[in-house]
Design an enzyme around this catalytic site. Structure first.
Site, PDB file in Angstrom:
ATOM      1  N   GLY A  11       0.759  -1.238  -0.019  1.00  0.00           N
ATOM      2  CA  GLY A  11      -0.174  -0.062  -0.020  1.00  0.00           C
ATOM      3  C   GLY A  11       0.734   1.172   0.111  1.00  0.00           C
ATOM      4  N   ALA A  12       1.841   1.181  -0.951  1.00  0.00           N
ATOM      5  CA  ALA A  12       2.853   2.186  -0.901  1.00  0.00           C
ATOM      6  C   ALA A  12       2.387   3.410  -1.700  1.00  0.00           C
ATOM      7  CB  ALA A  12       4.211   1.872  -1.157  1.00  0.00           C
ATOM      8  N   SER A  13       1.400   3.457  -2.480  1.00  0.00           N
ATOM      9  CA  SER A  13       0.947   4.305  -3.599  1.00  0.00           C
ATOM     10  C   SER A  13       0.353   5.719  -2.970  1.00  0.00           C
ATOM     11  CB  SER A  13      -0.261   3.759  -4.564  1.00  0.00           C
ATOM     12  OG  SER A  13      -1.282   3.098  -3.707  1.00  0.00           O
ATOM     13  N   ARG A  14       0.074   5.615  -1.585  1.00  0.00           N
ATOM     14  CA  ARG A  14      -0.473   6.686  -1.028  1.00  0.00           C
ATOM     15  C   ARG A  14      -0.085   7.051   0.388  1.00  0.00           C
ATOM     16  NH1 ARG A  14      -5.976   6.347  -0.668  1.00  0.00           N
ATOM     17  NH2 ARG A  14      -6.255   4.259  -1.443  1.00  0.00           N
ATOM     18  N   ASP A  62      -3.353  -7.502  -4.654  1.00  0.00           N
ATOM     19  CA  ASP A  62      -4.169  -7.233  -3.565  1.00  0.00           C
ATOM     20  C   ASP A  62      -4.030  -8.224  -2.527  1.00  0.00           C
ATOM     21  OD1 ASP A  62      -6.371  -7.466  -1.999  1.00  0.00           O
ATOM     22  OD2 ASP A  62      -7.809  -7.881  -3.388  1.00  0.00           O
ATOM     23  N   ASN A  89       1.626  -2.414   5.325  1.00  0.00           N
ATOM     24  CA  ASN A  89       0.961  -1.142   5.742  1.00  0.00           C
ATOM     25  C   ASN A  89      -0.457  -1.063   4.859  1.00  0.00           C
ATOM     26  OD1 ASN A  89       0.813   2.219   5.731  1.00  0.00           O
ATOM     27  ND2 ASN A  89       0.461   1.730   3.768  1.00  0.00           N
ATOM     28  N   SER A 141      -3.187   0.015  15.015  1.00  0.00           N
ATOM     29  CA  SER A 141      -3.680   1.622  15.047  1.00  0.00           C
ATOM     30  C   SER A 141      -4.124   1.728  16.603  1.00  0.00           C
ATOM     31  CB  SER A 141      -5.152   1.378  14.108  1.00  0.00           C
ATOM     32  OG  SER A 141      -5.888   2.600  14.624  1.00  0.00           O
ATOM     33  N   TYR A 154     -12.559  -2.735  11.902  1.00  0.00           N
ATOM     34  CA  TYR A 154     -11.283  -2.089  11.668  1.00  0.00           C
ATOM     35  C   TYR A 154     -10.533  -2.458  13.157  1.00  0.00           C
ATOM     36  CZ  TYR A 154      -7.732   1.457  10.927  1.00  0.00           C
ATOM     37  OH  TYR A 154      -6.559   1.972  10.605  1.00  0.00           O
ATOM     38  N   ALA A 156     -11.030  -4.729  15.346  1.00  0.00           N
ATOM     39  CA  ALA A 156     -10.916  -6.219  15.287  1.00  0.00           C
ATOM     40  C   ALA A 156      -9.538  -6.536  14.613  1.00  0.00           C
ATOM     41  CB  ALA A 156     -11.859  -6.909  14.737  1.00  0.00           C
ATOM     42  N   LYS A 158      -7.046  -4.631  13.576  1.00  0.00           N
ATOM     43  CA  LYS A 158      -5.956  -4.078  14.303  1.00  0.00           C
ATOM     44  C   LYS A 158      -5.648  -4.659  15.198  1.00  0.00           C
ATOM     45  CE  LYS A 158      -5.124  -1.409  10.529  1.00  0.00           C
ATOM     46  NZ  LYS A 158      -4.019  -1.362   9.754  1.00  0.00           N
TER      47      LYS A 158
HETATM   48  P1  NAP Z   1      -4.627   5.439   3.032  1.00  0.00           P
HETATM   49  O1  NAP Z   1      -4.105   6.734   2.618  1.00  0.00           O
HETATM   50  O2  NAP Z   1      -6.279   5.159   2.732  1.00  0.00           O
HETATM   51  O3  NAP Z   1      -3.784   4.418   1.634  1.00  0.00           O
HETATM   52  C1  NAP Z   1      -4.065   3.010   1.828  1.00  0.00           C
HETATM   53  C2  NAP Z   1      -3.080   2.349   0.996  1.00  0.00           C
HETATM   54  O4  NAP Z   1      -3.599   0.975   1.057  1.00  0.00           O
HETATM   55  C3  NAP Z   1      -3.172   2.897  -0.403  1.00  0.00           C
HETATM   56  O5  NAP Z   1      -1.915   2.886  -1.053  1.00  0.00           O
HETATM   57  C4  NAP Z   1      -3.905   1.393  -1.186  1.00  0.00           C
HETATM   58  O6  NAP Z   1      -3.448   1.160  -2.251  1.00  0.00           O
HETATM   59  C5  NAP Z   1      -3.361   0.331  -0.034  1.00  0.00           C
HETATM   60  N1  NAP Z   1      -4.309  -0.745  -0.204  1.00  0.00           N
HETATM   61  C6  NAP Z   1      -5.686  -0.734   0.404  1.00  0.00           C
HETATM   62  N2  NAP Z   1      -6.014  -1.834  -0.028  1.00  0.00           N
HETATM   63  C7  NAP Z   1      -5.201  -2.589  -0.437  1.00  0.00           C
HETATM   64  C8  NAP Z   1      -5.061  -4.065  -1.149  1.00  0.00           C
HETATM   65  N3  NAP Z   1      -6.196  -4.889  -0.873  1.00  0.00           N
HETATM   66  N4  NAP Z   1      -4.102  -4.590  -1.399  1.00  0.00           N
HETATM   67  C9  NAP Z   1      -2.894  -3.766  -1.528  1.00  0.00           C
HETATM   68  N5  NAP Z   1      -3.009  -2.405  -1.127  1.00  0.00           N
HETATM   69  C10 NAP Z   1      -3.960  -1.982  -0.896  1.00  0.00           C
HETATM   70  O7  NAP Z   1      -4.434   4.914   4.137  1.00  0.00           O
HETATM   71  P2  NAP Z   1      -3.211   5.405   5.264  1.00  0.00           P
HETATM   72  O8  NAP Z   1      -3.859   6.517   6.144  1.00  0.00           O
HETATM   73  O9  NAP Z   1      -2.045   5.794   4.652  1.00  0.00           O
HETATM   74  O10 NAP Z   1      -3.123   4.083   6.007  1.00  0.00           O
HETATM   75  C11 NAP Z   1      -2.014   3.135   5.833  1.00  0.00           C
HETATM   76  C12 NAP Z   1      -1.971   2.195   7.131  1.00  0.00           C
HETATM   77  O11 NAP Z   1      -2.000   2.917   8.153  1.00  0.00           O
HETATM   78  C13 NAP Z   1      -3.199   1.466   6.830  1.00  0.00           C
HETATM   79  O12 NAP Z   1      -2.875   0.065   7.438  1.00  0.00           O
HETATM   80  C14 NAP Z   1      -4.280   2.211   8.058  1.00  0.00           C
HETATM   81  O13 NAP Z   1      -5.109   1.324   8.586  1.00  0.00           O
HETATM   82  C15 NAP Z   1      -3.061   2.504   9.261  1.00  0.00           C
HETATM   83  N6  NAP Z   1      -3.340   3.727  10.170  1.00  0.00           N
HETATM   84  C16 NAP Z   1      -3.632   4.635   9.597  1.00  0.00           C
HETATM   85  C17 NAP Z   1      -4.179   6.032  10.134  1.00  0.00           C
HETATM   86  C18 NAP Z   1      -4.341   7.062   9.659  1.00  0.00           C
HETATM   87  O14 NAP Z   1      -4.782   8.182  10.734  1.00  0.00           O
HETATM   88  N7  NAP Z   1      -4.244   7.465   8.629  1.00  0.00           N
HETATM   89  C19 NAP Z   1      -4.216   5.590  11.884  1.00  0.00           C
HETATM   90  C20 NAP Z   1      -3.973   4.317  12.208  1.00  0.00           C
HETATM   91  C21 NAP Z   1      -3.516   3.515  11.243  1.00  0.00           C
HETATM   92  P3  NAP Z   1      -4.211   1.704  -3.779  1.00  0.00           P
HETATM   93  O15 NAP Z   1      -4.716   3.075  -3.570  1.00  0.00           O
HETATM   94  O16 NAP Z   1      -3.167   1.249  -4.803  1.00  0.00           O
HETATM   95  O17 NAP Z   1      -5.385   0.614  -3.833  1.00  0.00           O
END
Ligand code: NAP
Length: 246
Positions: A11-14, A62, A89, A141, A154, A156, A158
């Site tokens: 999930g390194a695209s964003r 995926d 991630n 998380s 979510y 559960a 995490k």
């Molecule tokens: P995000 O901006 O929504 O980005 C999610 C990333 O995960 C995207 O690169 C997406 O890829 C990828 N992804 C989703 N489903 C996938 C799949 N089935 N296979 C491969 N890649 C997949 O999320 P984020 O906020 O950066 O969060 C990153 C991690 O940190 C997550 O595990 C999230 O639960 C955790 N986290 C985030 C927060 C927060 O506040 N942001 C807090 C606690 C924990 P595509 O776009 O290419 O589909």
């Protein structure tokens, strides 16, 4: 700090994954950028890394798909010859109150966040065992530690990531493979952008440091956990949450 190391970031695209990929590259790791749907954004992360003088490649997979993960990891090992760091991630939310949560929304969050983490560890661990070294870093998380109303699926997933991290840490420790979890609070990404203004205002009130974190705040910890300097740290859950959970 990470010269000669190959790092897979799912999930390194964003968002946080992108920041981790860039920070790994700044520290001289070769970076495997995994994405699911956002090909153009993954390509732009690759270009950013190449502009820094680093090496990166993109792979669609995926992570919820067991067979696809096997093919993905085997291709990476063929292309790069080794895997030193795995950052699980990739993650999604499908929020809703328990009484209204569909089976599909429960299953898809567990499948991506928890099973996806298992899938990648499952196929990377054989290579790390051969190398007798490795770093596994899983994104949990605060929701997995404290629970969060409206996020039964979510939270559960995490919390499951924490149990998985500790089991893996114990199982692989004798081969010098560490496994740790990062538990972010609210970080500014697409995931938290989706929250309404009122939810964000309420969230900020729970953060002693008084603001949402940046993806880089998480990325710095991920690079440290991936480094030689973190070799005596395993099975831990480290919070990057502005003091929300203490
Ligand atoms: P995000 O901006 O929504 O980005 C999610 C990333 O995960 C995207 O690169 C997406 O890829 C990828 N992804 C989703 N489903 C996938 C799949 N089935 N296979 C491969 N890649 C997949 O999320 P984020 O906020 O950066 O969060 C990153 C991690 O940190 C997550 O595990 C999230 O639960 C955790 N986290 C985030 C927060 C927060 O506040 N942001 C807090 C606690 C924990 P595509 O776009 O290419 O589909």
């Amino acid at each position: 700090m990470l010269e000669g190391k190959v790092a897979i970031i799912t999930g390194a695209s964003r968002g946080i994954g992108r920041a981790i990929a860039l920070e790994m590259a700044r520290n001289h790791a070769e970076v495997v950028i995994n994405y699911n749907g956002s090909k153009e954004r993954a390509e732009s992360v690759q270009k950013e890394i190449e502009a820094l003088g680093g090496k990166a490649a993109i792979y669609q997979c995926d992570v919820s798909d067991f067979a696809a993960c096997e093919e993905f990891i085997q291709t990476v090992i063929k292309d790069f010859g080794r895997v030193d760091i795995l950052v699980n991630n990739a993650g999604i939310t499908r929020d809703g109150l328990l009484m209204r949560m569909s089976e599909k929304d429960f299953d898809s969050v567990i499948d991506t966040n928890l099973k996806g983490t298992f899938n990648c560890i499952r196929f990377v661990s054989r290579q790390m065992l051969k190398q007798k070294a490795g770093r596994i870093i899983n994104l949990s998380s605060v929701s997995g530690v404290m629970g969060n109303a409206g996020q039964a699926n979510y939270s559960a997933s995490k919390a499951g990531v924490i149990g998985l991290t500790k089991a893996v840490a114990r199982e692989l420790a004798s081969r010098h493979i560490t496994a740790n979890a990062i538990a972010p609070g609210f970080i500014e990404t697409d995931m938290t952008d989706a929250l309404g203004d009122q939810v964000k205002e309420e969230a900020v009130k729970q953060i002693p440091l008084g603001n949402f974190g940046r993806p880089e705040d998480v990325a710095h910890l991920a690079v440290f956990l991936a480094s030689e300097q973190a070799g005596y740290i395993t099975g831990q859950v480290i919070h990057v949450d502005g003091g929300m959970c203490m």
